[in-house]
Design a protein around this motif. Sequence first.
Motif, PDB file in Angstrom:
ATOM      1  N   ALA A   1       6.330  -9.513  -4.143  1.00 32.98           N
ATOM      2  CA  ALA A   1       6.693  -8.395  -5.032  1.00 32.98           C
ATOM      3  C   ALA A   1       5.609  -7.327  -5.156  1.00 32.98           C
ATOM      4  CB  ALA A   1       7.089  -8.927  -6.402  1.00 32.98           C
ATOM      5  N   GLY A   2       4.665  -7.286  -4.231  1.00 30.07           N
ATOM      6  CA  GLY A   2       3.693  -6.176  -4.178  1.00 30.07           C
ATOM      7  C   GLY A   2       2.947  -5.997  -5.492  1.00 30.07           C
ATOM      8  N   LEU A   3       3.083  -4.820  -6.086  1.00 27.75           N
ATOM      9  CA  LEU A   3       2.352  -4.482  -7.317  1.00 27.75           C
ATOM     10  C   LEU A   3       2.779  -5.341  -8.503  1.00 27.75           C
ATOM     11  CD1 LEU A   3       2.564  -0.613  -6.814  1.00 27.75           C
ATOM     12  CD2 LEU A   3       0.438  -1.933  -6.827  1.00 27.75           C
TER      13      LEU A   3
ATOM     14  N   PHE B   1      -0.919   2.916  -4.226  1.00 30.26           N
ATOM     15  CA  PHE B   1      -1.726   2.020  -5.073  1.00 30.26           C
ATOM     16  C   PHE B   1      -1.953   0.708  -4.349  1.00 30.26           C
ATOM     17  CE2 PHE B   1       0.225   5.010  -7.915  1.00 30.26           C
ATOM     18  CZ  PHE B   1      -0.816   5.343  -8.767  1.00 30.26           C
TER      19      PHE B   1
ATOM     20  N   ILE C   1      -0.476  -3.806   6.388  1.00 27.28           N
ATOM     21  CA  ILE C   1       0.462  -3.299   7.403  1.00 27.28           C
ATOM     22  C   ILE C   1       0.134  -3.956   8.751  1.00 27.28           C
ATOM     23  CG2 ILE C   1       1.149  -1.223   8.715  1.00 27.28           C
ATOM     24  CD1 ILE C   1       2.032  -1.092   5.762  1.00 27.28           C
ATOM     25  N   ALA C   2      -1.172  -3.935   9.091  1.00 21.78           N
ATOM     26  CA  ALA C   2      -1.610  -4.490  10.376  1.00 21.78           C
ATOM     27  C   ALA C   2      -1.344  -5.987  10.462  1.00 21.78           C
ATOM     28  CB  ALA C   2      -3.108  -4.206  10.559  1.00 21.78           C
TER      29      ALA C   2
ATOM     30  N   PHE D   1      15.942 -10.031  -2.203  1.00 21.04           N
ATOM     31  CA  PHE D   1      16.261  -9.198  -3.372  1.00 21.04           C
ATOM     32  C   PHE D   1      15.239  -8.066  -3.478  1.00 21.04           C
ATOM     33  CE2 PHE D   1      19.637 -11.437  -5.590  1.00 21.04           C
ATOM     34  CZ  PHE D   1      19.622 -12.666  -4.945  1.00 21.04           C
TER      35      PHE D   1
ATOM     36  N   SER E   1      -4.879  -3.252   2.165  1.00 21.75           N
ATOM     37  CA  SER E   1      -5.200  -3.086   3.581  1.00 21.75           C
ATOM     38  C   SER E   1      -6.043  -4.275   4.053  1.00 21.75           C
ATOM     39  CB  SER E   1      -5.969  -1.779   3.785  1.00 21.75           C
ATOM     40  OG  SER E   1      -6.113  -1.518   5.147  1.00 21.75           O
TER      41      SER E   1
ATOM     42  N   PRO F   1      -7.234   8.312   2.449  1.00 22.70           N
ATOM     43  CA  PRO F   1      -7.114   8.360   0.999  1.00 22.70           C
ATOM     44  C   PRO F   1      -8.487   8.296   0.345  1.00 22.70           C
ATOM     45  CG  PRO F   1      -6.896   6.102   1.769  1.00 22.70           C
ATOM     46  CD  PRO F   1      -7.192   6.930   2.986  1.00 22.70           C
TER      47      PRO F   1
ATOM     48  N   ILE G   1       5.960  -6.882   3.775  1.00 21.68           N
ATOM     49  CA  ILE G   1       5.707  -8.326   3.776  1.00 21.68           C
ATOM     50  C   ILE G   1       7.017  -9.090   3.587  1.00 21.68           C
ATOM     51  CG2 ILE G   1       4.451 -10.213   2.631  1.00 21.68           C
ATOM     52  CD1 ILE G   1       2.620  -8.337   4.254  1.00 21.68           C
TER      53      ILE G   1
ATOM     54  N   GLU H   1       7.722   1.255  -1.782  1.00 25.33           N
ATOM     55  CA  GLU H   1       6.590   1.219  -2.734  1.00 25.33           C
ATOM     56  C   GLU H   1       5.260   1.248  -1.967  1.00 25.33           C
ATOM     57  OE1 GLU H   1       7.210  -1.157  -6.238  1.00 25.33           O
ATOM     58  OE2 GLU H   1       8.943   0.085  -6.657  1.00 25.33           O
ATOM     59  N   VAL H   2       4.427   0.217  -2.069  1.00 24.89           N
ATOM     60  CA  VAL H   2       3.119   0.299  -1.394  1.00 24.89           C
ATOM     61  C   VAL H   2       3.316   0.555   0.110  1.00 24.89           C
ATOM     62  CG1 VAL H   2       0.896  -0.835  -1.028  1.00 24.89           C
ATOM     63  CG2 VAL H   2       2.208  -1.360  -3.079  1.00 24.89           C
TER      64      VAL H   2
ATOM     65  N   ILE I   1      -1.874  -8.027  -1.338  1.00 30.27           N
ATOM     66  CA  ILE I   1      -1.810  -7.609   0.075  1.00 30.27           C
ATOM     67  C   ILE I   1      -2.126  -6.117   0.153  1.00 30.27           C
ATOM     68  CG2 ILE I   1      -0.466  -7.682   2.201  1.00 30.27           C
ATOM     69  CD1 ILE I   1      -0.620 -10.452   1.188  1.00 30.27           C
TER      70      ILE I   1
HETATM   71  C1  LIG Z   1      -3.722   4.086  -0.029  1.00 29.22           C
HETATM   72  C2  LIG Z   1      -3.363   2.904   0.868  1.00 29.22           C
HETATM   73  C3  LIG Z   1      -3.638   2.937   2.224  1.00 29.22           C
HETATM   74  C4  LIG Z   1      -3.322   1.843   3.027  1.00 29.22           C
HETATM   75  N1  LIG Z   1      -3.491   1.939   4.382  1.00 29.22           N
HETATM   76  C5  LIG Z   1      -3.208   0.880   5.166  1.00 29.22           C
HETATM   77  C6  LIG Z   1      -3.346   0.960   6.575  1.00 29.22           C
HETATM   78  O1  LIG Z   1      -3.591   2.018   7.141  1.00 29.22           O
HETATM   79  N2  LIG Z   1      -3.160  -0.178   7.312  1.00 29.22           N
HETATM   80  C7  LIG Z   1      -2.844  -1.354   6.725  1.00 29.22           C
HETATM   81  O2  LIG Z   1      -2.772  -2.363   7.435  1.00 29.22           O
HETATM   82  N3  LIG Z   1      -2.607  -1.450   5.396  1.00 29.22           N
HETATM   83  C8  LIG Z   1      -2.762  -0.351   4.605  1.00 29.22           C
HETATM   84  N4  LIG Z   1      -2.530  -0.413   3.266  1.00 29.22           N
HETATM   85  C9  LIG Z   1      -2.029  -1.669   2.691  1.00 29.22           C
HETATM   86  C10 LIG Z   1      -0.515  -1.800   2.861  1.00 29.22           C
HETATM   87  O3  LIG Z   1       0.153  -0.613   2.502  1.00 29.22           O
HETATM   88  C11 LIG Z   1      -0.023  -2.965   1.999  1.00 29.22           C
HETATM   89  O4  LIG Z   1      -0.776  -4.106   2.341  1.00 29.22           O
HETATM   90  C12 LIG Z   1       1.447  -3.312   2.198  1.00 29.22           C
HETATM   91  O5  LIG Z   1       2.248  -2.162   2.211  1.00 29.22           O
HETATM   92  C13 LIG Z   1       1.888  -4.258   1.087  1.00 29.22           C
HETATM   93  O6  LIG Z   1       3.248  -4.578   1.290  1.00 29.22           O
HETATM   94  P1  LIG Z   1       4.029  -5.496   0.267  1.00 29.22           P
HETATM   95  O7  LIG Z   1       5.308  -5.822   0.920  1.00 29.22           O
HETATM   96  O8  LIG Z   1       3.147  -6.607  -0.182  1.00 29.22           O
HETATM   97  O9  LIG Z   1       4.247  -4.588  -1.045  1.00 29.22           O
HETATM   98  P2  LIG Z   1       5.359  -3.459  -1.338  1.00 29.22           P
HETATM   99  O10 LIG Z   1       5.556  -2.596  -0.175  1.00 29.22           O
HETATM  100  O11 LIG Z   1       5.006  -2.814  -2.626  1.00 29.22           O
HETATM  101  O12 LIG Z   1       6.686  -4.307  -1.517  1.00 29.22           O
HETATM  102  C14 LIG Z   1       6.969  -5.055  -2.682  1.00 29.22           C
HETATM  103  C15 LIG Z   1       8.441  -4.857  -3.001  1.00 29.22           C
HETATM  104  O13 LIG Z   1       8.812  -5.742  -4.061  1.00 29.22           O
HETATM  105  C16 LIG Z   1       9.778  -5.088  -4.836  1.00 29.22           C
HETATM  106  N5  LIG Z   1       9.859  -5.726  -6.154  1.00 29.22           N
HETATM  107  C17 LIG Z   1       8.866  -5.830  -7.063  1.00 29.22           C
HETATM  108  N6  LIG Z   1       9.305  -6.478  -8.177  1.00 29.22           N
HETATM  109  C18 LIG Z   1      10.597  -6.809  -7.942  1.00 29.22           C
HETATM  110  C19 LIG Z   1      11.592  -7.482  -8.717  1.00 29.22           C
HETATM  111  N7  LIG Z   1      11.351  -7.942  -9.959  1.00 29.22           N
HETATM  112  N8  LIG Z   1      12.823  -7.639  -8.179  1.00 29.22           N
HETATM  113  C20 LIG Z   1      13.101  -7.156  -6.940  1.00 29.22           C
HETATM  114  N9  LIG Z   1      12.200  -6.499  -6.168  1.00 29.22           N
HETATM  115  C21 LIG Z   1      10.961  -6.334  -6.656  1.00 29.22           C
HETATM  116  C22 LIG Z   1       9.259  -3.649  -4.906  1.00 29.22           C
HETATM  117  O14 LIG Z   1      10.285  -2.758  -5.281  1.00 29.22           O
HETATM  118  C23 LIG Z   1       8.751  -3.445  -3.492  1.00 29.22           C
HETATM  119  O15 LIG Z   1       9.697  -2.840  -2.646  1.00 29.22           O
HETATM  120  C24 LIG Z   1      -2.764   0.685   2.446  1.00 29.22           C
HETATM  121  C25 LIG Z   1      -2.453   0.669   1.082  1.00 29.22           C
HETATM  122  C26 LIG Z   1      -2.710   1.783   0.305  1.00 29.22           C
HETATM  123  C27 LIG Z   1      -2.282   1.791  -1.125  1.00 29.22           C
END
Ligand SMILES: Cc1cc2nc3c(=O)[nH]c(=O)nc-3n(C[C@H](O)[C@H](O)[C@H](O)COP(=O)(O)OP(=O)(O)OC[C@H]3O[C@@H](n4cnc5c(N)ncnc54)[C@H](O)[C@@H]3O)c2cc1C
Length: 365
Positions: A199-201, A308, A339-340, A30, A336, A264, A12, A39-40, A334
Motif C-alpha cells: 500500500a505504498g504511503l 513522496f 522502480i528498478a 484491490f 528508490s 528531485p 510493487i 501514487e508514488v 519501497i
Molecule cells: C521523488 C522520487 C523519485 C524516485 N525515483 C526513482 C527512480 O528513478 N528509480 C527507482 O527505482 N525508484 C524511484 N523512486 C521510488 C519509486 O517511485 C517507489 O519505490 C515505487 O514507486 C513504490 O511503489 P509502491 O507500489 O510501493 O507504491 P505506490 O506506487 O504508492 O502504490 C501503492 C498503491 O496502494 C494503494 N493503496 C493504498 N492504500 C490502499 C487501500 N487502503 N486500499 C486500496 N489501495 C490502497 C495506493 O492508492 C497506491 O496506488 C522514486 C520515488 C520518489 C518519491
Amino acid sequence: MIDIIVIGAGIIGSTVFYELTKQVKNVHLFEKNKEAGLEVSGHNSAIVHSGIDPHSNTLKAKYNLMGQAMYEDYAKELETPFKRVGAFVVAKDIEECKHLDLLEERAKQRQVHVVRYSNQEALSLEPNLNPDIISVLDMPTTAIIDPTHLSSQAVKKGVMNGGEAHFEEMIISIEPKLQYFEVETNKGTYQAKIIVNCAGLYADKIEALVGDATFTLKYRKGEYIVLSPQNPPVSSRIIYPVPSLLGKGVLYVPTISGRALVGPNAVDVDDFNPHPILDVSVEDMKSKMNQLLSNVPYELEIDRFVGFRPRVDSDDFVIHEHPDVPYFFTLAGIESPGIASAPAIAKDITNTMILPGLTSRLQGL
Ligand SMILES: Cc1cc2nc3c(=O)[nH]c(=O)nc-3n(C[C@H](O)[C@H](O)[C@H](O)COP(=O)(O)OP(=O)(O)OC[C@H]3O[C@@H](n4cnc5c(N)ncnc54)[C@H](O)[C@@H]3O)c2cc1C
C-alpha cells in the motif's frame, strides 16, 4: 474464499499480482484509485538505476542488481517501453572525484559495467556538460521506463491470466480469523487465505489493521520541473551529481515520452499533501543542475510535480511476514530504487514467501 488478496496497484503490487497469477488462479488486487500506478509510482524519476548506489548487504542493493539484469526482458514480456539511455555521474571537484573512485570500486565488486572519463572525453560525448566539471563515471546500463504504464500492463496481463482487479475499492478493515482474513472494503466483504500489503504511503496503516505496527513510515518530498521535448535534447543521457546523504540529488532525466525532468530535491516532511511547488525550490534545483549541465532549456517548462518517498529508519525496504500475524505479508518503505527493483522483488517474494505461505495455509486447513 479468495486465495490471495494484494493491496495496492503501484508498481510493487501490480507486478506481485502479475507474478502470482502465473501460478495461482484465485488472486484479487484491490486499488483505491481508478487506475494503476498513480501514487508514488507515478511521481518519480522513472530510472532503472545501474545498481551501484545502494549500500552493500541491503535489500535495495540485492533487488536493484537483480532487477537491472532482468528488466529489458521483463519490459518486453509486459509490452511496455524500456530505453537504455545510460547515465553520467558528474564530479565538480577533487573531493567529488574521490567519491567517484569509491563508486567505481563498488561497481567493480558488483560487476556493473562502468567507464571513467576525463573532462574532455565526457564533453566530447555530452557537449552541454558544464565545461568546469572534472571527471565523469559513465553507467551505460542505466535505463528509463514508464512506471505507470508498466503497472497497468502488469494488472492487465494478470487479469488475462485469470486474476481479478478491483479499482476504486479501498481496504477499510482486515480481521485475522483462525484460518483466513475477513476483509472489508468500501464495496463489500471478502475472505482471503493470504494478504499481501503493497500500500505504498499507507503500508504502515494497513499493517496496523491486523496487529502491532512493526514500523512507521516517514516521508521525503521530491519536487520536479517538466520540460517539453527538445530536438536534439540538451543531453541524451541521465545526468546525476555525486550522491549525498540525502540521496541521489537533482538530476536531468530524459523520459520515455520525450519530455525531460529536472529534479528531485529531498525535503523531509510530516505528511504527503502536495503543497504548491515554490519558485524558490525551482531556482535552487536549476542552480544545482547548472553546475553540471549548461543550456538546459528552462523556457520549455510545461509542468511541475511532486513525489513522496515512503521511508523507514533502517533505510532499507521492509519485506516480511508479520511476526505475530502469519500469512500477512508486507512490502513497504519501497523508496528508490523501488522502480528498478520491482520485477525482482515480485518474482522473488512470490516464489520464496507468498506461494510457500499459501501451501502452508492450505495444509493447515
Ligand atoms: C521523488 C522520487 C523519485 C524516485 N525515483 C526513482 C527512480 O528513478 N528509480 C527507482 O527505482 N525508484 C524511484 N523512486 C521510488 C519509486 O517511485 C517507489 O519505490 C515505487 O514507486 C513504490 O511503489 P509502491 O507500489 O510501493 O507504491 P505506490 O506506487 O504508492 O502504490 C501503492 C498503491 O496502494 C494503494 N493503496 C493504498 N492504500 C490502499 C487501500 N487502503 N486500499 C486500496 N489501495 C490502497 C495506493 O492508492 C497506491 O496506488 C522514486 C520515488 C520518489 C518519491
